[in-house]
Scaffold this motif. Structure first.
Motif, PDB file in Angstrom:
ATOM      1  N   TYR A 358      32.406  31.383  44.203  1.00 48.40           N
ATOM      2  CA  TYR A 358      32.283  32.793  44.564  1.00 48.40           C
ATOM      3  C   TYR A 358      33.583  33.246  45.239  1.00 48.40           C
ATOM      4  N   ASP A 360      35.247  36.148  47.751  1.00 44.21           N
ATOM      5  CA  ASP A 360      34.843  37.178  48.708  1.00 44.21           C
ATOM      6  C   ASP A 360      35.770  38.396  48.645  1.00 44.21           C
ATOM      7  N   SER A 397      24.319  27.709  46.430  1.00 43.09           N
ATOM      8  CA  SER A 397      24.506  29.131  46.182  1.00 43.09           C
ATOM      9  C   SER A 397      25.409  29.753  47.247  1.00 43.09           C
ATOM     10  N   THR A 399      27.025  33.843  48.346  1.00 38.18           N
ATOM     11  CA  THR A 399      27.217  35.274  48.097  1.00 38.18           C
ATOM     12  C   THR A 399      27.688  35.928  49.399  1.00 38.18           C
ATOM     13  N   GLN A 620      23.342  29.683  41.552  1.00 34.29           N
ATOM     14  CA  GLN A 620      24.031  30.966  41.466  1.00 34.29           C
ATOM     15  C   GLN A 620      25.061  31.117  42.586  1.00 34.29           C
ATOM     16  N   PRO A 621      26.278  31.579  42.196  1.00 32.39           N
ATOM     17  CA  PRO A 621      26.752  31.838  40.833  1.00 32.39           C
ATOM     18  C   PRO A 621      27.427  30.601  40.240  1.00 32.39           C
ATOM     19  N   TRP A 624      32.716  32.630  38.288  1.00 29.13           N
ATOM     20  CA  TRP A 624      33.105  33.892  38.912  1.00 29.13           C
ATOM     21  C   TRP A 624      34.396  34.413  38.281  1.00 29.13           C
TER      22      TRP A 624
END
Length: 906
Positions: A358, A360, A397, A399, A620-621, A624
């Protein structure tokens, strides 16, 4: 002085011929990039070839590339030619010009010749497919060759072991030795600086030859060791000096700078040096492997990193940007830039098994592994584990919400990372399950958490969980996404696809057209379409309430996929257990609309830079797209980065058209000499052509087409096969052509061609056909004449037979006429006889009957009367017979008179 010529032995290997010319190769090659200096050495693609690949020996002391594109290797068991796929060995058995199999030095000059320096066998030259031999008998100072070099004027320099340096110019040798000022007669290396001065490395230091005079630099001038083994002049004009024991030295503006093991050099024994197009300086050492010097920093690649050896004797950057490495004991290695860059433990990751990825809002890339959380920022990796406050090192995960909180799902809860501090949420705080497989921050600022026990909303510090009791099709959540209309889409493991809007769930399963109940990834594109990656059911597109499914049978690379990403060019990229693949979204839409019958995918794996093709998913994810357009995917051996803009080989610099070579032609299993006009003797018409394309970057992707002009009506697609066979080819003149394309999918239309003729057997020539025609004509005339004579003889025979038959018939007619006349006479006599006899018999008979009537008128006894009655009846019967005979005679004579008498039919 005349050189000794050698030829390839009958039945041996024939050197490649009929290239599309070296000039074409050089023009199409362009300026290939070197190895990306931003990558770690471990991130280049490393390939190796050893004895099992066809090398005759595992120590390679020199590497060169000739103008036709072949790579040449020096080994202790012969000279080796390499086309990227096959090794061809030249040794004393098949090449008599080679006096020894121990090859020490190689040089490909600007004229296309290959010079071969041997240990004890003197100097060889390969020119136009023929070997020439030069030894001490021809003026060479020593038959043990250590080095070869061509200066800017095209002069050849030969370094010998004990005979000094030899200059080959205009067919003559000139010797430079200690008698001329050289410090030692063992010459290991040469170099030329921008001023045209020649530098010579010996065991007495490095000497500069200027205006026929030597100036030697040794330890007293700052050289770390006088045992010089390698020299290289870089593009900035610096002279690099590799020594045996003293490390690496740089001579710049008269000053010497030294690099040793204390500075990061792998070994102080430096035997080879080169520079690539990107400015990387590569240093081959004995005992430490390979070093790269870039921006003042030294990095190492050795046996523990995959090189397989610590001894590097030869380095060669080829025209496609790859670096070839000749090792001691591990054969041939090659480093090349791949389309994919891998990050693993070697690059600083906490573990090679990568799960979520991921990026940011600051552009930092967060990588979850089974051994902690990693942050990649500005090329630096930072690790976070349980020691730093992470709830568990198994990260599933990641996020970020709009408040810049980073949420990490682990095996033991949900973690929030803010300002370097972790806050952990577990079932004690309201989570339905501590194993968090997916997290998603929606546009409204809500955090959604997927577990094996339902879908959870985290808002205002509280958890609200939705399960099958609320309408969710399955409580095991695999992926979460949000559509343009604000609806939340939830993928489940076994319950299909769910839509959550206005607090209500709607379920889409196989009954509604979804290809599988296992949904591993969801991507909502900018067109309002929803793309669903499934486990085993392929890819599904959801548009206007309808599903369109794409599977392997439709051209999809795999039916299982973990993540779906879209690049700036409108391509969808998907990861799976078989690697990463991409497909044009326009193709997918055209397929759905029925404009195309299948789709075409491009796949990527180990050959493109992945350390394993097996990707990871079901969390998830699982991939990316960063702000700079790069795509990241997790695998079982690190995270991989793909730059879609560099995937095109043309943008990588590997855009040359592969030069095509026809290496061998066999006609009726006999090797033909390409230097001569090929007119094969009469045979069976069996042809074999061996060809290749000299592209080393991706030889497995080179495809071929060939055509035998005069026989084949169209091109034959050979795929990657490098041989063509023909049988029962009739005599005549032919041209065999072959073309190829590389991984850029651009055909080299020039290709290569060879003309040849198949001589016919006498039975296949025009003379033979003419003689056959004449023979047939004469035979026909003879047959006609014989037949005519037979017909004439037959005619005469028939005439004779007809005459004989006519005579017999005439005779038969006469005899028959006589017989008829006799028969008529006999008949007439018969009639007359009958008439006479009838008359003569009837007259007395009438008398007998009259007397009998008279007798019966007298008195007679009964007995007498009975006798008289008998006489009368017998007479009447006889008279009736006589009358009948007489009537028959009249009928035969035609004198019968008919009497007409009326009578009553009633």
């Amino acid at each position: 002085m005349s050189p000794k010529y050698g030829t390839v032995a009958a039945g041996g290997r024939c050197i490649g011929f009929f290239v599309c010319t070296a000039l074409t190769f050089l023009l199409t090659a362009g300026s290939a990039r070197g190895l990306d200096p931003k990558k770690a050495i471990s991130q280049y693609i490393h390939e190796s070839w050893g004895l099992e690949s066809g090398l005759p020996q595992a120590t390679i002391t020199a590497i060169a590339q000739t103008a036709d594109g072949y790579l040449w290797l020096a080994t202790e068991e012969g000279l080796v030619q390499f086309d990227g796929v096959r090794f061809t060995v030249f040794d004393k058995k098949n090449t008599p010009a080679l006096r020894t199999n121990n090859i020490a030095a190689l040089l490909a000059d600007r004229l296309g010749n290959l010079w071969i320096g041997t240990t004890g066998g003197g100097l060889n030259r390969l020119k136009d497919g023929e070997f020439s031999t030069y030894t001490s008998k021809d003026g060479l100072s020593n038959d043990v060759i250590l080095s070869l070099f061509e200066d800017s004027k095209g002069n050849l320099w030969i370094g010998t072991d004990g005979g000094g340096a030899n200059l080959w110019k205009e067919g003559k040798f000139t010797v430079y030795s200690t008698k001329n000022g050289l410090p030692e007669n063992a010459v290991y290396c040469f170099a030329e600086d921008p001023n045209g001065d020649l530098w010579i490395g010996t065991d007495g230091g490095v000497s500069r030859l200027q205006d026929a005079r030597f100036r030697t630099y040794s330890t007293h001038d700052g050289l770390p060791s006088k045992n010089v083994r390698s020299l290289y002049c870089d593009r900035e004009g610096n002279l690099w000096i590799g020594t045996n024991g003293g490390g690496l030295a740089r001579l710049k503006d008269g000053a010497i700078t030294t690099f040793t093991m204390h500075d990061g050099l792998a070994s102080n024994a430096v035997f080879s040096i080169c520079q690539d197009e990107e400015g990387n300086l590569w240093i081959g050492t004995v005992g430490g492997g390979l070093n790269r010097l870039n921006a003042g920093r030294l990095s190492t690649y050795s046996s523990g990193d995959g090189l397989g050896a610590t001894e590097v004797y030869a380095l060669y950057p080829d025209r496609e940007g790859s670096l070839w490495i000749g090792t001691g004991g591990a054969g041939l290695s090659r480093l090349k830039d791949g389309e994919i860059t891998a990050y693993g433990v070697r690059e600083g990751l906490s573990d090679d098994v990568v799960l979520p990825i991921y990026a940011d809002h600051e552009g930092s890339l967060w990588i979850g592994t089974q051994a902690g959380l990693n942050r990649l920022k500005d090329g630096k990796l930072t690790k976070f584990t349980t020691r730093d406050g992470l709830s568990n090192n198994f990260v599933f995960s990641i996020t970020e919400d709009r408040r810049a909180n980073l949420w990490i799902g682990t095996r033991k809860g949900l973690d929030r990372l803010k300002n370097g501090k972790f806050v952990i949420y577990t079932t004690k705080d309201g989570l339905p399950n501590d194993l968090v497989s997916s997290t998603f921050a929606d546009r409204e600022g809500n955090l959604w958490v997927g577990t094996r026990s339902g879908l959870t909303l985290f808002r205002d510090g509280k958890f609200r969980t939705y399960t099958s009791a609320d309408g969710l099709s399955n409580n095991s959540i695999s992926s979460i996404a949000q559509g343009d209309d604000g609806a939340l889409w939830i993928g489940t493991n076994g319950g299909g696809l769910n839509s959550l809007k206005d607090g209500k769930f709607r379920v889409y399963s196989t009954g509604e057209g979804l290809s599988s109940e296992v949904v591993s990834s969801i991507y909502a594109d900018g067109d309002g379409d929803l793309w669903i990656g499934t486990g085993g059911g392929g890819l599904s597109r959801f548009r206007n309430g309808r599903f369109t499914t794409y599977t392997v049978k439709d051209g999809l690379f795999d039916d299982n996929m973990f993540q779906i990403l879209e690049d700036a060019n409108g391509k969808l990229w998907m990861s799976c257990n078989k690697g990463i693949f991409s497909v044009d979204k326009k193709q997918l839409n055209d397929f759905a609309d029925g404009r195309v019958k299948s789709v075409v995918c491009d796949s990527y794996g180990v050959a493109e830079g992945m350390r394993t093709r097996e990707c990871n998913g079901s969390f998830q994810p699982a991939g990316w797209r960063t702000r700079d357009g790069k795509l990241w995917f997790p695998t079982m051996k690190g995270a991989v980065e793909i730059d879609p803009f560099k995937i095109d080989p043309f943008k990588l610099g590997h855009n040359h058209l592969p030069p095509v070579v026809i290496e061998r032609i066999l006609i009726d299993k006999k090797l033909q000499d390409p230097k001569l006009r090929i007119e094969a003797s009469p045979g069976n018409g069996e042809l074999e052509f061996q060809y290749t394309a000299l592209s080393f970057f991706a030889p497995q992707k080179v495809h071929f087409k060939y055509k035998l002009e005069g026989f084949d009506p169209t091109w034959v697609d050979a795929g990657t096969r490098r041989v063509a066979y023909y049988t029962n080819i009739p005599p005549g003149k032919y041209v065999f052509r072959v073309i190829a394309f590389s991984n850029a999918d651009v055909w080299n239309e020039n290709g290569a061609a060879i003309e040849f003729a198949l001589r016919p057997h006498f039975r296949q020539t025009l003379w033979f056909y003419a003689l056959c025609t004449l023979g047939i004509y004469l035979a026909a005339v003879s047959v006609y004449w014989v037949r005519l004579q037979q017909m004439k003889a037959r005619e005469q025979h028939l005439v004779a037979l007809v005459g004989e038959r006519t005579f017999d018939l005439q005779k038969e007619v006469i005899e028959r006429k006589r017989a008829e006349e006799a028969a008529v006479a006999a008949d007439r006599a018969k009639s007359e006889f009958l008439a006479t006899m009838s008359h003569e018999i009837r007259t007395p008979m009438n008398g007998v009957l009259g007397m009998t009537e008279l007798l019966l008128g007298t008195e007679l006894t009964e007995r007498q009367r009975r006798f008289a009655e008998t006489v009368r009846r017998s007479g009447e019967a006889l008279l009736e017979v006589v009358n009948n005979i007489l009537d028959f005679s009249k009928i035969e004579a035609g004198k019968l008179e008919l009497e007409t008498v009326d009578f009553d039919l009633s």
